[in-house]
Enzyme design. Structure first.
Site, PDB file in Angstrom:
ATOM      1  N   TYR A  27      30.770  70.145  75.961  1.00 61.78           N
ATOM      2  CA  TYR A  27      29.501  69.438  76.195  1.00 61.78           C
ATOM      3  C   TYR A  27      29.791  67.938  76.267  1.00 61.78           C
ATOM      4  CZ  TYR A  27      27.243  73.895  75.021  1.00 61.78           C
ATOM      5  OH  TYR A  27      26.847  75.210  75.003  1.00 61.78           O
TER       6      TYR A  27
ATOM      7  N   ASP B  64      21.776  68.968  65.953  1.00 65.91           N
ATOM      8  CA  ASP B  64      22.468  69.982  65.145  1.00 65.91           C
ATOM      9  C   ASP B  64      23.797  69.438  64.603  1.00 65.91           C
ATOM     10  OD1 ASP B  64      21.012  70.798  67.460  1.00 65.91           O
ATOM     11  OD2 ASP B  64      21.715  72.857  67.293  1.00 65.91           O
TER      12      ASP B  64
ATOM     13  N   ASP C 272      30.346  72.325  65.263  1.00 64.60           N
ATOM     14  CA  ASP C 272      29.769  73.395  64.437  1.00 64.60           C
ATOM     15  C   ASP C 272      30.782  73.946  63.428  1.00 64.60           C
ATOM     16  OD1 ASP C 272      27.363  73.279  65.818  1.00 64.60           O
ATOM     17  OD2 ASP C 272      27.771  75.019  67.080  1.00 64.60           O
TER      18      ASP C 272
ATOM     19  N   TRP D 178      17.834  70.308  61.172  1.00 64.97           N
ATOM     20  CA  TRP D 178      19.264  70.005  60.974  1.00 64.97           C
ATOM     21  C   TRP D 178      19.430  68.509  60.647  1.00 64.97           C
ATOM     22  CZ3 TRP D 178      21.923  74.063  60.053  1.00 64.97           C
ATOM     23  CH2 TRP D 178      21.971  75.198  60.871  1.00 64.97           C
TER      24      TRP D 178
ATOM     25  N   LYS E  40      30.512  69.250  71.423  1.00 66.40           N
ATOM     26  CA  LYS E  40      31.701  70.085  71.646  1.00 66.40           C
ATOM     27  C   LYS E  40      32.485  69.455  72.788  1.00 66.40           C
ATOM     28  CE  LYS E  40      29.348  74.504  70.700  1.00 66.40           C
ATOM     29  NZ  LYS E  40      29.045  75.866  71.163  1.00 66.40           N
TER      30      LYS E  40
ATOM     31  N   THR F 265      26.057  78.729  79.780  1.00 67.59           N
ATOM     32  CA  THR F 265      25.840  79.857  80.688  1.00 67.59           C
ATOM     33  C   THR F 265      25.382  81.057  79.871  1.00 67.59           C
ATOM     34  OG1 THR F 265      27.778  79.045  81.911  1.00 67.59           O
ATOM     35  CG2 THR F 265      26.922  81.178  82.545  1.00 67.59           C
TER      36      THR F 265
END
Length: 410
Positions: A173, A180, A125, A254, A170, A375
């Site tokens: 992840y 995205d 991002d 996206w 990320k 979370t």
């Protein structure tokens, strides 16, 4: 008599100190707020200008977009301010260029360090705001912008990948690609490699689209799922395919925007150009089937229009309007997509738009944020998507709305 005199002097001193304090309070308020009150929005203005001026009036400094309290390197600013740069090309109002530059200048230090950015999180991002730096570097030749771009390129070089070469969304992840991420990383990557490396990494840019197209496409609808887990370990992941369970319009938006923007940097004779144009045609032809015939908009969960809780959503609809219009303008898509984009834009301005007496405008029914895992845990279920909170004029709608208005000359 002297006590009266003393009291009079005390009262005078109190008055002076109060007057001084009130002056001081006024002086401490940001100077830009006064400027924002001077912004006037004509009824005759184009929609792109109306939205840009609305944002400047409500957020006098560009870092304040999305109601941010302090400057932060963030993807929503990259999205909206890229739209400002595109608007400036069509309508060279110096306020637009200054607004975008204000953001980069408050976040890029003299030595090129990017404030608040953490490379070792490998969060894709964080790449997209780097698109703003090409313009600043080209105009000023100030080395700090180049150093900041090189830092973001360094992140891409070290970005963890799936076994077949797709960027993880990320570091946290693991083994996951999200739609995205294609918008967050690929347009910057494509522009960087063309600008500074003679295009040597364009195949790697195309590789990212190939991976998500191969793994996340649903054979029945032709739509792409929000996320794909290569190892199929996440509770949200389908145990056979690794895909998340639903189609989210903004994720597809996206992806469609990533394709039309990355294609700007692929020469027509590049071996991967036709392939990417094919992906764009695939996703747009399948999205067109789910466009609401009455309003021209798309639902939050793309393929479940009539179901309880689903709603016509502002950001995905703005993104599709932009991708359809730009795709048709550039000749990647058949001309009919321009009509579909105009229909979507009509829906945005008649169904979801509020116009205030001062001329400012607001897009309603925009999903604020949605993701997978994390979370508190996000399971990607239908109920999850339709119950995420909404936010008026969320930047994920306002940026693409400006871009769609420009492509449609509305």
């Amino acid at each position: 008599m002297s006590s009266i005199k003393t009291n009079t002097l005390k009262a005078a001193a109190l008055f002076v100190s109060l007057a001084f304090l009130s002056c001081k309070t006024t002086a401490q308020e940001p100077a830009k707020t006064v400027e924002s009150q001077k912004i006037e929005i004509s009824k005759e203005a184009k929609w792109s200008d109306k939205m840009a001026l609305t944002l400047m009036k409500r957020h006098p400094e560009a870092y304040m977009i999305d109601n941010a309290k302090a400057p932060k390197w963030d993807y929503v600013h990259g999205l909206v301010l890229f739209a400002f740069e595109e608007l400036y090309k069509k309508n060279p109002d110096p306020r637009y260029a200054a607004y975008a530059k204000g953001y980069t200048d408050i976040l890029i230090e003299k030595d090129g360090t990017i404030k608040t950015y953490e490379l070792d999180k490998y969060n894709i991002d964080m790449i997209v705001s780097g698109r703003l730096l090409f313009t600043q570097y080209e105009k000023t030749k100030d080395n700090r912008y180049l150093v900041a771009m090189q830092t973001l390129k360094k992140q891409l070089e070290g970005q963890p990948r799936t076994s077949s070469g797709g960027f993880w969304h990320k570091q946290m992840y693991t083994n996951q690609m999200w739609l995205d991420g294609l918008y967050m990383g690929e347009p910057f990557y494509a522009q960087y490699t063309v600008t500074f490396e003679n295009g040597k990494n364009l195949n790697d840019v195309a590789k990212q689209f190939e991976e998500i197209q191969l793994h996340a496409t649903d054979p029945k609808t032709g739509l792409l799922y929000h996320g794909w887990d290569e190892k199929k370990l996440m509770p949200w992941a389908n145990k056979e395919t690794g895909n998340s369970p639903n189609f989210w319009s903004r994720a597809l938006g996206w992806y469609a925007m990533a394709l039309v923007d990355a294609l700007d940097y692929f020469p027509k004779d590049h071996p991967k150009q036709k392939e990417l144009v094919g992906y764009l045609n695939n996703v747009c032809s399948n999205l067109a089937k789910f466009q609401d015939p009455k309003t021209g908009l798309w639902y939050q969960v793309t393929d479940k229009g009539g179901e309880k809780g689903n709603y016509l959503e502002g950001s995905g609809s703005s993104m599709f309007a932009y991708a359809f219009a730009k795709g048709a303008n550039k000749g990647y898509l058949p001309a009919k997509y321009k009509k579909l984009a105009n229909k979507a834009f009509d829906g945005l301005t008649t169904q979801l738009m509020k116009v205030d007496p001062d001329g400012t405008i607001t897009i309603t029914d925009v999903c604020a944020v949605a993701g997978l895992g994390g979370t508190p845990y996000r399971d990607g279920s239908y109920e999850y998507y339709v119950n995420e909170r909404k936010q008026d004029n969320d930047p994920k709608a306002t940026g693409p709305f400006i871009l769609a208005a420009l492509e449609l000359n509305r």
